[in-house]
Motif scaffolding. Structure first.
Motif, PDB file in Angstrom:
ATOM      1  N   PHE A   1       0.824  -1.205   0.000  1.00 62.99           N
ATOM      2  CA  PHE A   1       0.000   0.000   0.000  1.00 62.99           C
ATOM      3  C   PHE A   1       0.862   1.260   0.000  1.00 62.99           C
ATOM      4  O   PHE A   1       0.567   2.218  -0.725  1.00 62.99           O
ATOM      5  N   THR A   2       1.930   1.274   0.784  1.00 61.05           N
ATOM      6  CA  THR A   2       2.789   2.450   0.815  1.00 61.05           C
ATOM      7  C   THR A   2       3.559   2.615  -0.492  1.00 61.05           C
ATOM      8  O   THR A   2       3.848   3.740  -0.897  1.00 61.05           O
ATOM      9  N   VAL A   3       3.865   1.513  -1.152  1.00 59.64           N
ATOM     10  CA  VAL A   3       4.522   1.594  -2.456  1.00 59.64           C
ATOM     11  C   VAL A   3       3.581   2.231  -3.478  1.00 59.64           C
ATOM     12  O   VAL A   3       3.996   3.093  -4.271  1.00 59.64           O
ATOM     13  N   VAL A   4       2.312   1.857  -3.444  1.00 56.21           N
ATOM     14  CA  VAL A   4       1.335   2.445  -4.366  1.00 56.21           C
ATOM     15  C   VAL A   4       1.170   3.942  -4.068  1.00 56.21           C
ATOM     16  O   VAL A   4       1.112   4.770  -4.985  1.00 56.21           O
ATOM     17  N   LEU A   5       1.108   4.311  -2.790  1.00 52.85           N
ATOM     18  CA  LEU A   5       1.013   5.732  -2.434  1.00 52.85           C
ATOM     19  C   LEU A   5       2.253   6.487  -2.887  1.00 52.85           C
ATOM     20  O   LEU A   5       2.166   7.619  -3.380  1.00 52.85           O
TER      21      LEU A   5
ATOM     22  N   LEU B   1       1.315  23.091 -24.787  1.00 49.62           N
ATOM     23  CA  LEU B   1       1.940  21.767 -24.782  1.00 49.62           C
ATOM     24  C   LEU B   1       2.097  21.181 -23.373  1.00 49.62           C
ATOM     25  O   LEU B   1       1.749  20.018 -23.159  1.00 49.62           O
ATOM     26  N   PRO B   2       2.618  21.921 -22.368  1.00 42.51           N
ATOM     27  CA  PRO B   2       2.711  21.324 -21.022  1.00 42.51           C
ATOM     28  C   PRO B   2       1.355  20.923 -20.457  1.00 42.51           C
ATOM     29  O   PRO B   2       1.239  19.909 -19.770  1.00 42.51           O
ATOM     30  N   GLN B   3       0.330  21.692 -20.757  1.00 41.98           N
ATOM     31  CA  GLN B   3      -0.998  21.343 -20.260  1.00 41.98           C
ATOM     32  C   GLN B   3      -1.491  20.044 -20.886  1.00 41.98           C
ATOM     33  O   GLN B   3      -2.066  19.196 -20.198  1.00 41.98           O
ATOM     34  N   ALA B   4      -1.244  19.869 -22.167  1.00 40.40           N
ATOM     35  CA  ALA B   4      -1.642  18.630 -22.839  1.00 40.40           C
ATOM     36  C   ALA B   4      -0.835  17.446 -22.319  1.00 40.40           C
ATOM     37  O   ALA B   4      -1.379  16.350 -22.128  1.00 40.40           O
ATOM     38  N   LEU B   5       0.468  17.656 -22.073  1.00 42.80           N
ATOM     39  CA  LEU B   5       1.302  16.576 -21.542  1.00 42.80           C
ATOM     40  C   LEU B   5       0.856  16.163 -20.149  1.00 42.80           C
ATOM     41  O   LEU B   5       0.809  14.972 -19.825  1.00 42.80           O
ATOM     42  N   VAL B   6       0.526  17.136 -19.306  1.00 42.35           N
ATOM     43  CA  VAL B   6       0.088  16.817 -17.945  1.00 42.35           C
ATOM     44  C   VAL B   6      -1.254  16.102 -17.967  1.00 42.35           C
ATOM     45  O   VAL B   6      -1.466  15.144 -17.221  1.00 42.35           O
ATOM     46  N   LEU B   7      -2.164  16.536 -18.819  1.00 41.00           N
ATOM     47  CA  LEU B   7      -3.449  15.857 -18.919  1.00 41.00           C
ATOM     48  C   LEU B   7      -3.275  14.402 -19.352  1.00 41.00           C
ATOM     49  O   LEU B   7      -3.894  13.487 -18.788  1.00 41.00           O
ATOM     50  N   THR B   8      -2.394  14.173 -20.317  1.00 43.93           N
ATOM     51  CA  THR B   8      -2.103  12.806 -20.752  1.00 43.93           C
ATOM     52  C   THR B   8      -1.448  12.009 -19.633  1.00 43.93           C
ATOM     53  O   THR B   8      -1.777  10.835 -19.410  1.00 43.93           O
ATOM     54  N   ALA B   9      -0.528  12.638 -18.908  1.00 43.21           N
ATOM     55  CA  ALA B   9       0.154  11.947 -17.812  1.00 43.21           C
ATOM     56  C   ALA B   9      -0.797  11.594 -16.681  1.00 43.21           C
ATOM     57  O   ALA B   9      -0.640  10.552 -16.029  1.00 43.21           O
ATOM     58  N   ILE B  10      -1.788  12.433 -16.428  1.00 39.74           N
ATOM     59  CA  ILE B  10      -2.776  12.128 -15.391  1.00 39.74           C
ATOM     60  C   ILE B  10      -3.573  10.885 -15.765  1.00 39.74           C
ATOM     61  O   ILE B  10      -3.790   9.991 -14.936  1.00 39.74           O
TER      62      ILE B  10
ATOM     63  N   THR C   1      -2.065   3.333 -14.568  1.00 42.53           N
ATOM     64  CA  THR C   1      -0.937   2.634 -13.941  1.00 42.53           C
ATOM     65  C   THR C   1      -1.228   2.345 -12.471  1.00 42.53           C
ATOM     66  O   THR C   1      -0.908   1.264 -11.974  1.00 42.53           O
ATOM     67  N   THR C   2      -1.830   3.299 -11.778  1.00 39.01           N
ATOM     68  CA  THR C   2      -2.159   3.090 -10.367  1.00 39.01           C
ATOM     69  C   THR C   2      -3.165   1.953 -10.210  1.00 39.01           C
ATOM     70  O   THR C   2      -3.028   1.107  -9.320  1.00 39.01           O
ATOM     71  N   GLY C   3      -4.162   1.916 -11.060  1.00 33.04           N
ATOM     72  CA  GLY C   3      -5.123   0.811 -11.015  1.00 33.04           C
ATOM     73  C   GLY C   3      -4.468  -0.531 -11.268  1.00 33.04           C
ATOM     74  O   GLY C   3      -4.777  -1.529 -10.606  1.00 33.04           O
ATOM     75  N   PHE C   4      -3.548  -0.570 -12.220  1.00 36.76           N
ATOM     76  CA  PHE C   4      -2.838  -1.818 -12.520  1.00 36.76           C
ATOM     77  C   PHE C   4      -1.955  -2.249 -11.354  1.00 36.76           C
ATOM     78  O   PHE C   4      -1.922  -3.432 -10.988  1.00 36.76           O
TER      79      PHE C   4
ATOM     80  N   LEU D   1      -2.119  -5.645  -9.068  1.00 35.75           N
ATOM     81  CA  LEU D   1      -0.971  -6.522  -8.810  1.00 35.75           C
ATOM     82  C   LEU D   1      -0.740  -6.727  -7.320  1.00 35.75           C
ATOM     83  O   LEU D   1      -0.413  -7.836  -6.881  1.00 35.75           O
ATOM     84  N   ALA D   2      -0.897  -5.671  -6.525  1.00 34.14           N
ATOM     85  CA  ALA D   2      -0.714  -5.786  -5.077  1.00 34.14           C
ATOM     86  C   ALA D   2      -1.783  -6.695  -4.464  1.00 34.14           C
ATOM     87  O   ALA D   2      -1.481  -7.515  -3.582  1.00 34.14           O
ATOM     88  N   LEU D   3      -3.023  -6.553  -4.927  1.00 39.69           N
ATOM     89  CA  LEU D   3      -4.085  -7.423  -4.411  1.00 39.69           C
ATOM     90  C   LEU D   3      -3.847  -8.878  -4.802  1.00 39.69           C
ATOM     91  O   LEU D   3      -4.070  -9.798  -4.000  1.00 39.69           O
TER      92      LEU D   3
END
Length: 122
Positions: free
Chosen positions: A26-30, A67-76, A82-85, A89-91
């Motif tokens: 859990f702490t690794v995911v956080l 461009l930074p706004q589009a990159l951040v939106l994509t990264a979110i 990735t967090t869901g995946f 895996l942790a479960l």
């Protein structure tokens, strides 16, 4: 202002790195989530903070870089996936090994035995 932003990004990055080095899943995911937030803010800040800048070309007025706004939106979006995946895996690891530790073994227990088997054999 730049020192405050750099200090905040550095602090969130350090907290994320500390949490990623902990033993529990859990702490690794956080920690991964915090690290992702720090990277997103870093990318957003690298595009400069514009006050009253037009987001679209409108003549000779100063324009904000989209461009930074589009990159951040994509990264979110990628960060959520990735967090869901990683949570899945942790479960799965918790279900198969019976432990929440990243390496699959509780401290103080023999390697190769789940915690419930070791207690029953004594």
């Amino acid at each position: 202002m730049e020192f405050l932003l750099a200090s905040g990004i550095g602090f969130v990055t350090a907290c994320g790195l500390y949490l990623m080095l902990r033993g529990r899943s859990f702490t690794v995911v956080l920690g991964l989530s915090l690290f992702g937030y720090a990277v997103n803010v870093f990318i957003f800040v690298m595009g400069r903070l514009w006050v009253n800048g037009a987001p679209i070309l409108g003549g000779s007025a100063p324009m904000a870089d989209p461009l930074p706004q589009a990159l951040v939106l994509t990264a979110i979006v990628i960060g959520f996936a990735t967090t869901g995946f990683v949570i899945e895996l942790a479960l799965r690891s918790r279900h198969e090994s019976g432990s929440d530790h990243v390496d699959g073994h509780e401290p103080g227990h023999a390697v190769g035995y789940p915690p419930s088997t070791e207690k029953a054999s004594r």
